[in-house]
Scaffold this active site. Sequence first.
Site, PDB file in Angstrom:
ATOM      1  N   TYR A 235      20.326 -27.692  35.447  1.00 30.91           N
ATOM      2  CA  TYR A 235      19.314 -27.561  36.510  1.00 30.91           C
ATOM      3  C   TYR A 235      19.971 -26.964  37.741  1.00 30.91           C
ATOM      4  O   TYR A 235      21.073 -27.371  38.107  1.00 30.91           O
ATOM      5  CB  TYR A 235      18.696 -28.920  36.858  1.00 30.91           C
ATOM      6  CG  TYR A 235      17.304 -29.049  36.278  1.00 30.91           C
ATOM      7  CD1 TYR A 235      16.326 -28.138  36.641  1.00 30.91           C
ATOM      8  CD2 TYR A 235      16.981 -30.058  35.371  1.00 30.91           C
ATOM      9  CE1 TYR A 235      15.048 -28.220  36.096  1.00 30.91           C
ATOM     10  CE2 TYR A 235      15.719 -30.139  34.824  1.00 30.91           C
ATOM     11  CZ  TYR A 235      14.753 -29.219  35.192  1.00 30.91           C
ATOM     12  OH  TYR A 235      13.495 -29.297  34.664  1.00 30.91           O
TER      13      TYR A 235
ATOM     14  N   GLU B 224      17.936 -25.702  40.852  1.00 32.74           N
ATOM     15  CA  GLU B 224      16.963 -25.295  41.882  1.00 32.74           C
ATOM     16  C   GLU B 224      17.701 -24.819  43.132  1.00 32.74           C
ATOM     17  O   GLU B 224      18.670 -25.453  43.567  1.00 32.74           O
ATOM     18  CB  GLU B 224      16.065 -26.473  42.279  1.00 32.74           C
ATOM     19  CG  GLU B 224      14.796 -26.547  41.481  1.00 32.74           C
ATOM     20  CD  GLU B 224      14.863 -27.641  40.445  1.00 32.74           C
ATOM     21  OE1 GLU B 224      15.968 -27.879  39.912  1.00 32.74           O
ATOM     22  OE2 GLU B 224      13.807 -28.249  40.178  1.00 32.74           O
TER      23      GLU B 224
ATOM     24  N   ASP C 290       4.820  -2.571  39.639  1.00 29.32           N
ATOM     25  CA  ASP C 290       5.210  -3.398  38.497  1.00 29.32           C
ATOM     26  C   ASP C 290       5.711  -2.396  37.448  1.00 29.32           C
ATOM     27  O   ASP C 290       4.925  -1.733  36.780  1.00 29.32           O
ATOM     28  CB  ASP C 290       3.970  -4.164  38.014  1.00 29.32           C
ATOM     29  CG  ASP C 290       4.195  -4.878  36.690  1.00 29.32           C
ATOM     30  OD1 ASP C 290       5.252  -4.669  36.048  1.00 29.32           O
ATOM     31  OD2 ASP C 290       3.302  -5.643  36.277  1.00 29.32           O
TER      32      ASP C 290
ATOM     33  N   THR D 170       9.649  -6.950  34.110  1.00 31.59           N
ATOM     34  CA  THR D 170      10.170  -7.853  33.098  1.00 31.59           C
ATOM     35  C   THR D 170      11.502  -7.255  32.647  1.00 31.59           C
ATOM     36  O   THR D 170      11.806  -6.093  32.937  1.00 31.59           O
ATOM     37  CB  THR D 170       9.215  -7.991  31.888  1.00 31.59           C
ATOM     38  OG1 THR D 170       8.824  -6.694  31.464  1.00 31.59           O
ATOM     39  CG2 THR D 170       7.996  -8.812  32.240  1.00 31.59           C
TER      40      THR D 170
ATOM     41  N   LYS E 291      11.622  -5.273  28.071  1.00 36.26           N
ATOM     42  CA  LYS E 291      10.936  -4.125  27.470  1.00 36.26           C
ATOM     43  C   LYS E 291      11.944  -2.979  27.343  1.00 36.26           C
ATOM     44  O   LYS E 291      12.929  -3.138  26.634  1.00 36.26           O
ATOM     45  CB  LYS E 291       9.696  -3.779  28.292  1.00 36.26           C
ATOM     46  CG  LYS E 291       8.666  -4.937  28.302  1.00 36.26           C
ATOM     47  CD  LYS E 291       7.370  -4.571  28.953  1.00 36.26           C
ATOM     48  CE  LYS E 291       6.333  -5.672  28.830  1.00 36.26           C
ATOM     49  NZ  LYS E 291       6.309  -6.598  29.966  1.00 36.26           N
TER      50      LYS E 291
ATOM     51  N   ARG F 238      13.822 -12.092  27.405  1.00 33.82           N
ATOM     52  CA  ARG F 238      12.485 -12.279  27.988  1.00 33.82           C
ATOM     53  C   ARG F 238      12.650 -12.864  29.375  1.00 33.82           C
ATOM     54  O   ARG F 238      13.397 -13.820  29.564  1.00 33.82           O
ATOM     55  CB  ARG F 238      11.655 -13.248  27.142  1.00 33.82           C
ATOM     56  CG  ARG F 238      11.447 -12.819  25.730  1.00 33.82           C
ATOM     57  CD  ARG F 238      10.270 -13.523  25.113  1.00 33.82           C
ATOM     58  NE  ARG F 238       9.048 -12.888  25.544  1.00 33.82           N
ATOM     59  CZ  ARG F 238       8.586 -11.740  25.052  1.00 33.82           C
ATOM     60  NH1 ARG F 238       9.210 -11.108  24.104  1.00 33.82           N
ATOM     61  NH2 ARG F 238       7.469 -11.222  25.503  1.00 33.82           N
TER      62      ARG F 238
HETATM   63  N1  DSN Z   1       1.972  -8.094  27.241  1.00 35.56           N
HETATM   64  C1  DSN Z   1       2.710  -7.025  27.868  1.00 35.56           C
HETATM   65  C2  DSN Z   1       2.452  -5.728  27.211  1.00 35.56           C
HETATM   66  O1  DSN Z   1       2.370  -5.730  25.995  1.00 35.56           O
HETATM   67  O2  DSN Z   1       2.341  -4.710  27.856  1.00 35.56           O
HETATM   68  C3  DSN Z   1       2.491  -6.958  29.310  1.00 35.56           C
HETATM   69  O3  DSN Z   1       2.720  -8.211  29.863  1.00 35.56           O
END
Ligand code: DSN
Length: 420
Positions: free
Chosen positions: A59, A61, A205, A231, A234, A240
């Site tokens: 933990y 924080e 984003d 994120t 990707k 993730r």
């Molecule tokens: N679910 C993602 C996507 O497939 O683009 C976006 O959060």
Amino acid sequence: MEAKYEMHLDYLKKQDEVVYDAIEAEKKRQMEGIELIASENLVSQSVLEAMGSVLTNKYSEGYPGKRYYGGNEQIDVVENLAIDRAKKLFGAEHVNVQALSGSPANMAVYYALMDLGDTFMGLKLTEGGHLTHGHPVNFSGKHYNCVQYGVDKKTEMLDYDAIEKQAKEVKPKLILSGYTAYPRAIDFKRFREICDNVGAFCVADIAHIAGLCAVGVHENPVPYFDAVTTTTHKTLRGPRGAMIMCKEEFAEKIDKAVFPGLQGGPHDHITAARAVAFGEALQPDFKDYAVQIVKNAKAMAEELMANGIRLVTGGTDNHLLLVDIFQSKALTGKEAEHALELAGIYCNKNTIPFDTRSPWNPSGIRIGTPVLTTRGMKESEMKEVSSFIIKALDNSKEEAKLAEIKKNVKEFCKQFPFYK
Ligand code: DSN
């Protein structure tokens, strides 16, 4: 060809066979199929190992040097490393690597820069935006007054003059760019100009294109936008999770919005895996990877279009293609996704601009090349992949034929092993 990585689950195998079997079966599916989901990728052994480490036990924080729990010396090391590497990768002034995923990252930015009920602009979900870009069923559309913009009906692309005109009328506090199903390059400089002209915060984003932005294969908005979320799993090819990059003047507000505003303890094993992934993305070969992602997407676009498939906007500039499957093959997105799945090819159903069908059974499918590129495929393989796609779509009601295609897909994929 030898697989690049091994996965050691020997202990789990003895302790919990059911979970072990599910993981193994999923690995088999990933290795034996053609993965075209544009938002997915395959991570390295190092990223997997960091994620599966004892850092999950901690933990912490707070932020490096200022924690609410003792024993955080090593957590500070990995969090500072992740921050420093992300700053270098994107040219960011400030980075928060604690956002648990894309939605909370966006939520934190809205929370930091707007008051509840304020007006902002984001792209419609049906035209390429994300749920958190102001959709009425999502917190972003419920807690804020989101006036959404769309794409041009004829070109199916962003019309920056129309967006500026709308922004002048709406007077939003924030304009969000960066999308989940937009196959074209985004003119981030124009968005900055529009925001400056209407006095709005300029936010992006870049979850989908982050890996491309990091190495200049797509324009990188981070140095001149107020805040940028992404994120990390990707095109960036990490674990993730998510992060927020912003100008120094918003650092305190954003950090406070993440913790204690929205979250408790960060996921330190993921922070470590992010540091590893950013380290990988800083290597020169990551640029080759990003360049190849786009080359592969363009090659697939050409091949599909040559076979009578209509692509939204008539092509791609990035890692994804949006296919108008209803017009091309008289199939709904749901039917196409299902037929392809039976053939060992994975994609997701997706709305297309001005779709008259519902998101649950839309007119399109979205396909992308990040995973296949990670496996080492190049333009010539995109031809083969396209031919599997066409065959499966043309035999969408013939289960025996789809099963036969699946066998051929499996043989094809054997040439590109990744996890043993
Ligand atoms: N679910 C993602 C996507 O497939 O683009 C976006 O959060």
